[in-house]
Motif scaffolding. Structure first.
Motif, PDB file in Angstrom:
ATOM      1  N   LEU A  84      67.502  41.774  79.958  1.00  0.00           N
ATOM      2  CA  LEU A  84      67.322  40.963  78.744  1.00  0.00           C
ATOM      3  C   LEU A  84      67.891  41.691  77.525  1.00  0.00           C
ATOM      4  O   LEU A  84      68.558  41.077  76.686  1.00  0.00           O
ATOM      5  N   ALA A  85      67.639  42.987  77.423  1.00  0.00           N
ATOM      6  CA  ALA A  85      68.196  43.769  76.302  1.00  0.00           C
ATOM      7  C   ALA A  85      69.722  43.725  76.347  1.00  0.00           C
ATOM      8  O   ALA A  85      70.392  43.528  75.324  1.00  0.00           O
ATOM      9  N   ARG A  86      70.276  43.875  77.538  1.00  0.00           N
ATOM     10  CA  ARG A  86      71.736  43.836  77.698  1.00  0.00           C
ATOM     11  C   ARG A  86      72.290  42.471  77.287  1.00  0.00           C
ATOM     12  O   ARG A  86      73.289  42.369  76.571  1.00  0.00           O
ATOM     13  N   ALA A  87      71.615  41.412  77.747  1.00  0.00           N
ATOM     14  CA  ALA A  87      72.093  40.057  77.442  1.00  0.00           C
ATOM     15  C   ALA A  87      72.038  39.774  75.938  1.00  0.00           C
ATOM     16  O   ALA A  87      72.969  39.191  75.371  1.00  0.00           O
ATOM     17  N   ILE A  88      70.953  40.204  75.292  1.00  0.00           N
ATOM     18  CA  ILE A  88      70.841  39.982  73.838  1.00  0.00           C
ATOM     19  C   ILE A  88      72.000  40.683  73.122  1.00  0.00           C
ATOM     20  O   ILE A  88      72.671  40.088  72.274  1.00  0.00           O
ATOM     21  N   CYS A  89      72.255  41.932  73.476  1.00  0.00           N
ATOM     22  CA  CYS A  89      73.347  42.687  72.825  1.00  0.00           C
ATOM     23  C   CYS A  89      74.699  42.025  73.072  1.00  0.00           C
ATOM     24  O   CYS A  89      75.513  41.868  72.152  1.00  0.00           O
ATOM     25  N   HIS A  90      74.934  41.620  74.326  1.00  0.00           N
ATOM     26  CA  HIS A  90      76.208  41.004  74.701  1.00  0.00           C
ATOM     27  C   HIS A  90      76.430  39.708  73.912  1.00  0.00           C
ATOM     28  O   HIS A  90      77.509  39.481  73.350  1.00  0.00           O
ATOM     29  N   GLU A  91      75.384  38.860  73.864  1.00  0.00           N
ATOM     30  CA  GLU A  91      75.538  37.565  73.182  1.00  0.00           C
ATOM     31  C   GLU A  91      75.700  37.749  71.678  1.00  0.00           C
ATOM     32  O   GLU A  91      76.484  37.038  71.046  1.00  0.00           O
ATOM     33  N   LEU A  92      74.936  38.687  71.094  1.00  0.00           N
ATOM     34  CA  LEU A  92      75.060  38.892  69.651  1.00  0.00           C
ATOM     35  C   LEU A  92      76.441  39.432  69.289  1.00  0.00           C
ATOM     36  O   LEU A  92      76.970  39.107  68.234  1.00  0.00           O
ATOM     37  N   ASP A  93      77.024  40.228  70.172  1.00  0.00           N
ATOM     38  CA  ASP A  93      78.403  40.681  69.948  1.00  0.00           C
ATOM     39  C   ASP A  93      79.355  39.491  69.855  1.00  0.00           C
ATOM     40  O   ASP A  93      80.268  39.475  69.024  1.00  0.00           O
ATOM     41  N   HIS A  94      79.134  38.473  70.716  1.00  0.00           N
ATOM     42  CA  HIS A  94      79.995  37.276  70.658  1.00  0.00           C
ATOM     43  C   HIS A  94      79.952  36.647  69.264  1.00  0.00           C
ATOM     44  O   HIS A  94      80.964  36.138  68.781  1.00  0.00           O
ATOM     45  N   LEU A  95      78.772  36.662  68.629  1.00  0.00           N
ATOM     46  CA  LEU A  95      78.636  36.027  67.309  1.00  0.00           C
ATOM     47  C   LEU A  95      79.438  36.775  66.243  1.00  0.00           C
ATOM     48  O   LEU A  95      79.727  36.233  65.180  1.00  0.00           O
ATOM     49  N   GLU A  96      79.766  38.035  66.537  1.00  0.00           N
ATOM     50  CA  GLU A  96      80.584  38.831  65.617  1.00  0.00           C
ATOM     51  C   GLU A  96      82.056  38.814  66.021  1.00  0.00           C
ATOM     52  O   GLU A  96      82.878  39.516  65.423  1.00  0.00           O
ATOM     53  N   GLY A  97      82.367  38.071  67.066  1.00  0.00           N
ATOM     54  CA  GLY A  97      83.757  37.985  67.509  1.00  0.00           C
ATOM     55  C   GLY A  97      84.166  39.106  68.446  1.00  0.00           C
ATOM     56  O   GLY A  97      85.360  39.377  68.613  1.00  0.00           O
ATOM     57  N   HIS A  98      83.165  39.752  69.066  1.00  0.00           N
ATOM     58  CA  HIS A  98      83.465  40.875  69.961  1.00  0.00           C
ATOM     59  C   HIS A  98      83.171  40.538  71.412  1.00  0.00           C
ATOM     60  O   HIS A  98      82.220  39.823  71.711  1.00  0.00           O
ATOM     61  N   MET A  99      83.988  41.108  72.292  1.00  0.00           N
ATOM     62  CA  MET A  99      83.801  40.959  73.741  1.00  0.00           C
ATOM     63  C   MET A  99      83.365  42.304  74.327  1.00  0.00           C
ATOM     64  O   MET A  99      83.695  43.361  73.782  1.00  0.00           O
ATOM     65  N   TYR A 100      82.684  42.247  75.482  1.00  0.00           N
ATOM     66  CA  TYR A 100      82.222  43.490  76.107  1.00  0.00           C
ATOM     67  C   TYR A 100      83.380  44.381  76.540  1.00  0.00           C
ATOM     68  O   TYR A 100      83.223  45.585  76.692  1.00  0.00           O
ATOM     69  N   THR A 101      84.562  43.784  76.685  1.00  0.00           N
ATOM     70  CA  THR A 101      85.720  44.556  77.144  1.00  0.00           C
ATOM     71  C   THR A 101      86.070  45.680  76.159  1.00  0.00           C
ATOM     72  O   THR A 101      86.676  46.675  76.548  1.00  0.00           O
ATOM     73  N   GLU A 102      85.651  45.515  74.887  1.00  0.00           N
ATOM     74  CA  GLU A 102      85.901  46.569  73.897  1.00  0.00           C
ATOM     75  C   GLU A 102      85.051  47.804  74.181  1.00  0.00           C
ATOM     76  O   GLU A 102      85.323  48.878  73.658  1.00  0.00           O
ATOM     77  N   LYS A 103      83.981  47.609  74.973  1.00  0.00           N
ATOM     78  CA  LYS A 103      83.029  48.701  75.216  1.00  0.00           C
ATOM     79  C   LYS A 103      83.069  49.212  76.644  1.00  0.00           C
ATOM     80  O   LYS A 103      82.284  50.072  77.015  1.00  0.00           O
ATOM     81  N   VAL A 104      83.950  48.655  77.451  1.00  0.00           N
ATOM     82  CA  VAL A 104      83.977  49.027  78.869  1.00  0.00           C
ATOM     83  C   VAL A 104      84.434  50.469  79.049  1.00  0.00           C
ATOM     84  O   VAL A 104      85.387  50.917  78.426  1.00  0.00           O
ATOM     85  N   GLU A 105      83.702  51.150  79.928  1.00  0.00           N
ATOM     86  CA  GLU A 105      84.037  52.532  80.271  1.00  0.00           C
ATOM     87  C   GLU A 105      84.786  52.515  81.608  1.00  0.00           C
ATOM     88  O   GLU A 105      84.264  52.024  82.600  1.00  0.00           O
ATOM     89  N   GLY A 106      86.004  53.009  81.596  1.00  0.00           N
ATOM     90  CA  GLY A 106      86.719  53.175  82.864  1.00  0.00           C
ATOM     91  C   GLY A 106      87.457  51.940  83.367  1.00  0.00           C
ATOM     92  O   GLY A 106      87.815  51.879  84.528  1.00  0.00           O
ATOM     93  N   GLY A 107      87.646  50.956  82.512  1.00  0.00           N
ATOM     94  CA  GLY A 107      88.474  49.806  82.890  1.00  0.00           C
ATOM     95  C   GLY A 107      87.714  48.688  83.579  1.00  0.00           C
ATOM     96  O   GLY A 107      86.575  48.846  83.994  1.00  0.00           O
ATOM     97  N   LEU A 108      88.373  47.552  83.687  1.00  0.00           N
ATOM     98  CA  LEU A 108      87.778  46.370  84.309  1.00  0.00           C
ATOM     99  C   LEU A 108      88.044  46.355  85.801  1.00  0.00           C
ATOM    100  O   LEU A 108      89.073  46.843  86.251  1.00  0.00           O
ATOM    101  N   ARG A 109      87.113  45.786  86.544  1.00  0.00           N
ATOM    102  CA  ARG A 109      87.295  45.615  87.985  1.00  0.00           C
ATOM    103  C   ARG A 109      87.359  44.134  88.312  1.00  0.00           C
ATOM    104  O   ARG A 109      86.771  43.306  87.617  1.00  0.00           O
ATOM    105  N   ASP A 110      88.027  43.830  89.409  1.00  0.00           N
ATOM    106  CA  ASP A 110      87.978  42.466  89.930  1.00  0.00           C
ATOM    107  C   ASP A 110      86.659  42.301  90.665  1.00  0.00           C
ATOM    108  O   ASP A 110      86.236  43.183  91.401  1.00  0.00           O
TER     109      ASP A 110
END
Ligand code: ZN
Length: 162
Positions: free
Chosen positions: A124-150
Motif C-alpha cells: 500500500l505504501a508503494r502504491a501510494i508513492c507510485h500513484e502520487l508520482d503520476h500526479l506530478e508527471g513522473h514514472m517509476y522508470t525514473e527511479k528504477v535500479e539496474g534497468g527494466l526487465r521484461d
C-alpha cells in the motif's frame, strides 16, 4: 461506467503535473467510477487519472482490501525503506526494482469530498508513492535500479502494476 484507454509511456499526458480537484462534478464522479473499473479490468493495484488522460489529482488503489479513492492526496509522513519489484499499467510487460518508503501516511479527500487520513505499509505504501508520482508527471522508470526487465505472461499472474 466504462473502461477507459490506459495511456502508455511516451504520451505527454503522463509527463504533466495534475490540477487540484476543487469540486466533485458529475463528470468527475464518472471519471472515478471509470478509473476503478479500468484498474480492475487491467488487474492493476492502482491507477492515477493521468493514466486515462485526465490531468486531475485523483488516484484509485486496491491492494486487495477494497478500492481506495484519493482526491488531492498529500503524503504527510514516510519512513523506512523497501526495495522490490514495481510495474505500471502505462508500461505493460515491464518491471523494475524500485526503493520506496516502507511506511506512508497520507491525507486526501474521498468521493464525498470528506477529508481522511490513511496509513499504509509495504504494497500500500508503494502504491501510494507510485500513484502520487503520476500526479506530478513522473514514472517509476525514473527511479528504477539496474534497468527494466521484461515480465513474462506467467509472472503477470500476480503482477502488481499501478
Ligand atoms: Zn503507474
Amino acid at each position: 461506467m466504462a473502461i477507459r484507454t490506459i495511456r502508455i509511456q511516451g504520451d505527454s499526458v503522463l509527463e504533466k503535473r495534475c490540477r487540484e480537484v476543487v469540486e466533485l462534478t458529475p463528470k468527475t464522479r464518472e471519471l472515478i467510477e471509470d478509473m476503478i473499473e479500468t484498474m480492475y479490468e487491467a488487474n492493476g493495484v492502482g491507477l492515477a487519472a493521468p493514466q486515462v488522460g485526465v490531468l486531475k489529482r485523483i488516484v484509485v488503489i486496491d491492494v486487495g482490501e477494497g478500492p481506495i479513492v484519493m482526491i488531492n492526496p498529500v503524503i504527510l509522513e514516510s519512513s523506512g525503506e523497501q526495495t522490490g519489484d514495481e510495474g505500471c499499467l502505462s508500461l505493460p510487460g515491464k518491471a523494475g526494482t524500485v526503493t520506496r518508503p516502507n511506511y506512508v501516511k497520507a491525507r486526501a479527500y474521498d468521493e464525498s469530498m470528506q477529508e481522511f487520513e490513511i496509513e499504509g505499509t509495504e504494497l500500500l505504501a508503494r502504491a501510494i508513492c507510485h500513484e502520487l508520482d503520476h500526479l506530478e508527471g513522473h514514472m517509476y522508470t525514473e527511479k528504477v535500479e539496474g534497468g527494466l526487465r521484461d515480465v513474462t505472461y506467467e509472472d503477470a499472474g500476480d503482477k502488481q502494476e499501478t
